[in-house]
Every structure is written in structure tokens, then in C-alpha cells.
Design an enzyme around this catalytic site. Sequence first.
Site, mmCIF file in Angstrom:
data_model
loop_
_atom_site.group_PDB
_atom_site.id
_atom_site.type_symbol
_atom_site.label_atom_id
_atom_site.label_comp_id
_atom_site.label_asym_id
_atom_site.label_seq_id
_atom_site.Cartn_x
_atom_site.Cartn_y
_atom_site.Cartn_z
ATOM 1 N N ASN A 10 1.103 -1.169 -0.084
ATOM 2 C CA ASN A 10 -0.085 0.105 0.007
ATOM 3 C C ASN A 10 0.714 1.226 0.002
ATOM 4 O OD1 ASN A 10 -1.627 2.268 0.475
ATOM 5 N ND2 ASN A 10 -2.132 1.424 2.676
ATOM 6 N N TRP A 11 1.006 1.771 -1.181
ATOM 7 C CA TRP A 11 2.013 3.067 -1.203
ATOM 8 C C TRP A 11 1.222 4.298 -0.749
ATOM 9 C CZ3 TRP A 11 4.851 3.447 -6.626
ATOM 10 C CH2 TRP A 11 5.829 2.132 -6.551
ATOM 11 N N LYS A 12 0.137 4.118 -0.272
ATOM 12 C CA LYS A 12 -0.568 5.304 0.491
ATOM 13 C C LYS A 12 -0.442 6.682 -0.451
ATOM 14 C CE LYS A 12 0.393 3.368 4.985
ATOM 15 N NZ LYS A 12 0.151 3.427 6.186
ATOM 16 N N HIS A 93 -9.415 0.848 5.196
ATOM 17 C CA HIS A 93 -7.943 1.055 5.639
ATOM 18 C C HIS A 93 -8.612 2.077 7.022
ATOM 19 C CE1 HIS A 93 -4.097 2.401 6.769
ATOM 20 N NE2 HIS A 93 -3.739 1.521 5.890
ATOM 21 N N GLU A 163 -5.208 -5.051 10.722
ATOM 22 C CA GLU A 163 -4.248 -3.965 10.781
ATOM 23 C C GLU A 163 -4.586 -3.138 12.037
ATOM 24 O OE1 GLU A 163 -2.361 -2.954 6.868
ATOM 25 O OE2 GLU A 163 -4.092 -1.515 7.249
ATOM 26 N N GLY A 169 2.645 1.734 10.951
ATOM 27 C CA GLY A 169 3.626 2.722 10.558
ATOM 28 C C GLY A 169 4.205 3.381 11.930
ATOM 29 N N SER A 208 3.482 -2.450 10.309
ATOM 30 C CA SER A 208 4.844 -2.376 10.532
ATOM 31 C C SER A 208 5.749 -3.814 10.241
ATOM 32 C CB SER A 208 5.169 -1.933 12.001
ATOM 33 O OG SER A 208 4.858 -0.584 12.361
ATOM 34 N N GLY A 229 2.855 -1.110 4.350
ATOM 35 C CA GLY A 229 2.754 0.222 4.049
ATOM 36 C C GLY A 229 4.259 0.591 3.673
ATOM 37 N N GLY A 230 4.852 1.424 4.675
ATOM 38 C CA GLY A 230 6.087 1.780 4.351
ATOM 39 C C GLY A 230 7.377 1.024 4.013
HETATM 40 C C1 PEP Z 1 -0.753 -0.026 6.042
HETATM 41 O O1 PEP Z 1 -0.764 1.204 5.723
HETATM 42 O O2 PEP Z 1 -1.546 -0.648 5.654
HETATM 43 C C2 PEP Z 1 0.316 -0.280 6.847
HETATM 44 C C3 PEP Z 1 0.319 -1.659 7.267
HETATM 45 O O3 PEP Z 1 1.544 0.508 7.056
HETATM 46 P P1 PEP Z 1 3.112 0.123 7.474
HETATM 47 O O4 PEP Z 1 3.276 -1.239 6.883
HETATM 48 O O5 PEP Z 1 3.730 1.038 7.210
HETATM 49 O O6 PEP Z 1 2.651 -0.250 9.076
#
Ligand code: PEP
Length: 249
Positions: A10-12, A93, A163, A169, A208, A229-230
Site C-alpha cells: 500500500n503506497w498510500k 483502511h 491491521e 507506521g 509495521s 505500507g512503508g
Molecule cells: C498500512 O498502511 O496498511 C500499513 C500496514 O502500513 P505500515 O506497514 O507502514 O505499518
Amino acid sequence: MARRKYVIGNWKMNGLSATIADAQAIFAAAGDHPGVDVALCPPFTLIGAMVAAVPGAAVGGQDCHIASSGAFTGSVAAPMLADAGASLVIVGHSERREGCGESDADVRAKAEAGLAAGLSVILCVGEPRAVRESGGAIDHVLAQIAGSVPDEFAADRLAIAYEPIWAIGTGLVPTVGDVAAMHGAIRGALAARFGAAAEEMRLLYGGSVNGDNAAELLDAGDVDGALVGGASLTAGKFLPIVAAAAALG
Ligand code: PEP
């Protein structure tokens, strides 16, 4: 039945046209792990370019409107995502549930819109930190499941992403035992409502996930993949997660 591992980035709100090269690198290297389904969800603006640059790649949106068209300035409809070449969409989300006030009913309607447009749907659920600390995480998430999962869907076109909001994050992750307990509870609730179809549905963990913790998290009971995400923005960070999924088969 064996469920294929599924790793979704997920590049947000990250990525300009130059970052299509990162997507090309990710999908090219993911080809070394044919046993894992890999998808990227970039901002809407990059979907068409990403699909064009990597034909056949699984590319998705991060949200969709409940309507298929209309006077909804700034919104994007599920058929528009499909038209742009997307094959999946994330709905519910926490950054939309919390930041945009989306209710379970909204999320369910978005999931239904995505399915009706022929997309696969990744439906997110997860508890805030205070709920986790009070011991109410499972009840909270099962209420979200009850309120936001549609009544009708093909099991191979709907995945749930657990999640925990406090893990997104932050670098914090639940214990493997807590992840397994939550995924087991979700699977049980889905089985009670949908019977055998629940065995086919993939349950992803998100929050994370990185190259260091992926193997352990992906090996937890009832975890079929990860929503990342990140660590999904570059091949260097994302591919170790895909490799960890591949190693678990
Ligand atoms: C997300 O935004 O779906 C996510 C899991 O972010 P991250 O991996 O950065 O915690």
C-alpha cells in the site's frame, strides 16, 4: 485447502511517475517467487502507468466510492479503477475509517462496489491502542467484520486485512500469539457466517511488517499474507517480505 500467500504493498499518498521504476523492480523480482501473489496499490494517479509498465501485474486502488458514477467531486468509482487496469481495491483502511469518518456500513458498501466492478477486495479491520489495552480487541474487530463484510462474494475475491491501528507506521507489532488469536477469531466468525467459504478466504496481517519480522508474522496461525505500507515503497525493503512468504509456501 491450501491458501496461496498474498503480499500487497500500500503506497498510500506516495509516488510520482518516476517511481514506476520501483514498481517494475518489485514485480520483476517477485517473479522469482511464483508461489506468492504480489500486488501494489499506488495512488490513483499511477495505476494506469503502472499497469502499462508492468503488463499483467496486480495493481489496485486504495479506496473507491460506493457509487459507480455521479456528482462526487474528488472521488474515484470502482468501475473507474477497473477501467484503469486495476484488479483489486483496498477498502476500510484505518486511515480512511478514522481520517474520513468511514463507518462499517460505508466500508461494506465500498466492498460491494468493488466486487460489482469485478475487482478483488482487501477489507481492512483493526483496533485502536486503547481497545487493545482494555482487552477488547477481538470483540472490536469481530464487530467490524460483522458490519463491513458483504453477504455475497466469491471467497477468492475477498481478503481480510487485520491491521491494528497502533501498529501502522509505528514500528510496533503485536505478539505472534496475539496475531494468531485474532486471525483465528476472524476465521471462526467468517466460518460461522459463511461456512466452508471461510476456509478459502485469505487473512492478511498489516502493521509495521518488514524484512526482519515478516517470517515470524507470516508463520502465525491463520495468517495468509501481509498488507505492507512503508516497507513496500522500494524493492530493497519489500522483496525480503515476499521472500519470507515464499519460504513458508
Ligand atoms: C498500512 O498502511 O496498511 C500499513 C500496514 O502500513 P505500515 O506497514 O507502514 O505499518
